[in-house]
Design a protein around this motif. Structure first.
Motif, mmCIF file in Angstrom:
data_model
loop_
_atom_site.group_PDB
_atom_site.id
_atom_site.type_symbol
_atom_site.label_atom_id
_atom_site.label_comp_id
_atom_site.label_asym_id
_atom_site.label_seq_id
_atom_site.Cartn_x
_atom_site.Cartn_y
_atom_site.Cartn_z
ATOM 1 N N MET A 411 0.816 -1.216 0.000
ATOM 2 C CA MET A 411 0.000 0.000 0.000
ATOM 3 C C MET A 411 0.845 1.261 0.000
ATOM 4 S SD MET A 411 -3.298 -0.603 -0.086
ATOM 5 C CE MET A 411 -3.915 0.940 0.539
ATOM 6 N N THR A 412 2.039 1.215 0.565
ATOM 7 C CA THR A 412 2.868 2.421 0.672
ATOM 8 C C THR A 412 3.875 2.545 -0.458
ATOM 9 O OG1 THR A 412 4.372 1.234 2.170
ATOM 10 C CG2 THR A 412 2.647 2.553 3.175
ATOM 11 N N ALA A 413 3.822 1.625 -1.415
ATOM 12 C CA ALA A 413 4.690 1.736 -2.584
ATOM 13 C C ALA A 413 4.137 2.794 -3.526
ATOM 14 C CB ALA A 413 4.799 0.386 -3.277
ATOM 15 N N THR A 414 4.782 2.950 -4.680
ATOM 16 C CA THR A 414 4.328 3.957 -5.639
ATOM 17 C C THR A 414 2.857 3.744 -5.970
ATOM 18 O OG1 THR A 414 6.530 4.015 -6.603
ATOM 19 C CG2 THR A 414 4.736 4.943 -7.916
ATOM 20 N N PRO A 415 2.032 4.758 -5.785
ATOM 21 C CA PRO A 415 0.585 4.588 -5.987
ATOM 22 C C PRO A 415 0.245 4.184 -7.405
ATOM 23 C CG PRO A 415 1.055 6.640 -4.836
ATOM 24 C CD PRO A 415 2.369 6.100 -5.332
ATOM 25 N N MET A 416 -0.849 3.413 -7.517
ATOM 26 C CA MET A 416 -1.341 3.019 -8.835
ATOM 27 C C MET A 416 -2.087 4.196 -9.467
ATOM 28 S SD MET A 416 -4.413 0.657 -7.404
ATOM 29 C CE MET A 416 -3.423 0.277 -5.952
#
Length: 418
Positions: A411-416
């Motif tokens: 969830m905290t990775a690069t947003p979709m």
């Protein structure tokens, strides 16, 4: 010219008040009065810019009213006959100021929850997931996309301020679906799709249709019919979350309603089903679509941990009769003809079989480790990844911490992209 000293004092004070309200209203022109510039920038362009334009229109209208009031109060200093109108204008300005401030404060607080890079990434992901959750249904209903603004808050229950409803400021229509996500479910956000379900239900006319379906199923038992029909709005939202995330939504819902003090209670007027019934309905939905599975164990755990003998005697028989009719109730929920979908059930737009345990296992197998790192999978299968994470966390208690940590990292990775 006013010659009476007391009347002159009233007129002068009205001018003072109106000038003060105008000065205060003018500060609203600066969006940083309510949230920092970095916080506003963290909201994607398609959300932030339309929202700020909308809020500026509200403020501009308030300032126009304030300036007109100042002009009235100045005229009242010259003509005592104008004082009553000036007094009414000042009182109206006071009320309008408070309504506009409440509107701005709500959105400012929502935007301001994006206080760190981690929270910004999480909320941007939630924005995109919620928008994707509505996309297929809105498209089939002939409705344009609805922008979403998610925000973090305390508590156990999520909520939504739907798009297209009136805001606190008169004449102001909410331009976004503003969804509160609680910290407890931020990284396994099945509740997000419950709230999105409320928005979809309002657009498609689903709730009255569901009430009619429940009414037909429960017609032989007028007491149950009276009990269940007022719950239709929350049931529709639960069904929508189930269609998107399957068993994960049921297990997560039980985490919210499984409070020993309330799970068997029926507060009159509460739009939510009794927590005990709500969980069993979720299990029945799973059984109706998937057959046997871990939801059977959840139901056994619920009825064992919270036996009906603990319920108030006035409610106990209703709960028991409801449980016996649960397969029919679940079937009616899944088969209800939705007006906005040309009379087709919600499952034709959001097929719950796509989040069956076997389907999620195949997604996990075919994508491999890339499922958790690839922008492609985030964009195309984000909702099913939420469903998979929730399923694994629920069915493998000994691995729950690891799955929650994996969900948080994802969830905290690069947003979709929405």
């Amino acid at each position: 010219m006013i010659t009476d000293a007391a009347t002159r004092a009233v007129a002068a004070d009205l001018e003072r008040q109106s000038a003060r309200w105008l000065a205060a209203a003018s500060t609203f022109l600066d969006a940083e009065e309510f949230a920092s510039e970095p916080a506003w920038r963290s909201v994607e362009l398609y959300i932030g810019m339309p929202l700020r334009r909308h809020l500026k229109l509200i403020v501009d209208e308030l300032i126009d009213i304030a300036r007109a009031t100042v002009a009235l109060t100045r005229a009242a200093r010259r003509d005592a006959l104008a004082i009553p109108e000036a007094m009414r204008a000042v009182q109206n300005l006071r009320r309008r100021y408070s309504q506009v401030e409440t509107t701005l404060d709500f959105f400012g607080d929502a935007v301001s929850t994006r206080t760190s890079p981690q929270l910004r990434a999480t909320l941007q992901s939630l924005d995109a997931l919620a928008a994707a959750g509505m996309e297929a249904v809105l498209g089939q209903a002939g409705h344009p996309p609805i922008p979403v603004l998610t925000y973090i808050d305390k508590g156990m229950g999520a909520s939504i301020l739907r798009a297209d409803i009136r805001l606190w400021a008169p004449g102001s229509i909410n331009p976004v679906a503003a969804i509160k996500v609680v910290r407890f479910h931020a990284y396994l956000p099945t509740s997000l799709f419950h709230e999105v379900g409320h928005q979809v239900a309002a657009v498609t006319g689903w709730v009255p249709a569901l009430q009619a379906s429940l009414g037909r199923v429960l017609a032989p038992d007028p007491e149950l019919r009276t009990m269940w029909l007022p719950w239709a709005s929350e049931i529709a939202a639960d069904v929508f979350a189930f269609c998107h995330t399957g068993y994960a939504s049921v297990a997560a819902l039980y985490d919210v309603v499984g409070d020993a003090r309330t799970i068997l209670r029926w507060p009159i007027g509460d739009p939510h089903p009794v927590g005990w019934l709500r969980t069993l309905l979720g299990c029945a939905l799973c059984r109706g679509v998937y057959g046997r599975g871990p939801w059977d164990d959840l139901e056994a755990a619920v009825v064992t941990a919270f036996p009906l003998r603990r319920a108030d005697p006035t409610v106990r028989a209703l709960l028991d009769r409801s449980r016996r009719r649960m397969p029919a109730i679940a079937a009616a929920c899944l088969a209800t003809a939705v007006p906005g979908l040309a009379g087709r059930p919600i499952t034709t737009a959001v097929d719950p079989r796509r989040v069956a345990p076997a389907a999620l296992a195949e997604l996990e197998r075919s994508a491999g480790p890339a499922l958790w790192t690839s922008p492609h999978w985030r964009r195309t299968e984000g909702i099913r990844i939420v469903a998979l994470t929730g399923l694994r966390e629920a069915e493998r208690p000994d691995e729950a911490s690891a799955w929650i940590a994996r969900a948080r990292d994802w969830m905290t990775a690069t947003p979709m992209a929405a």
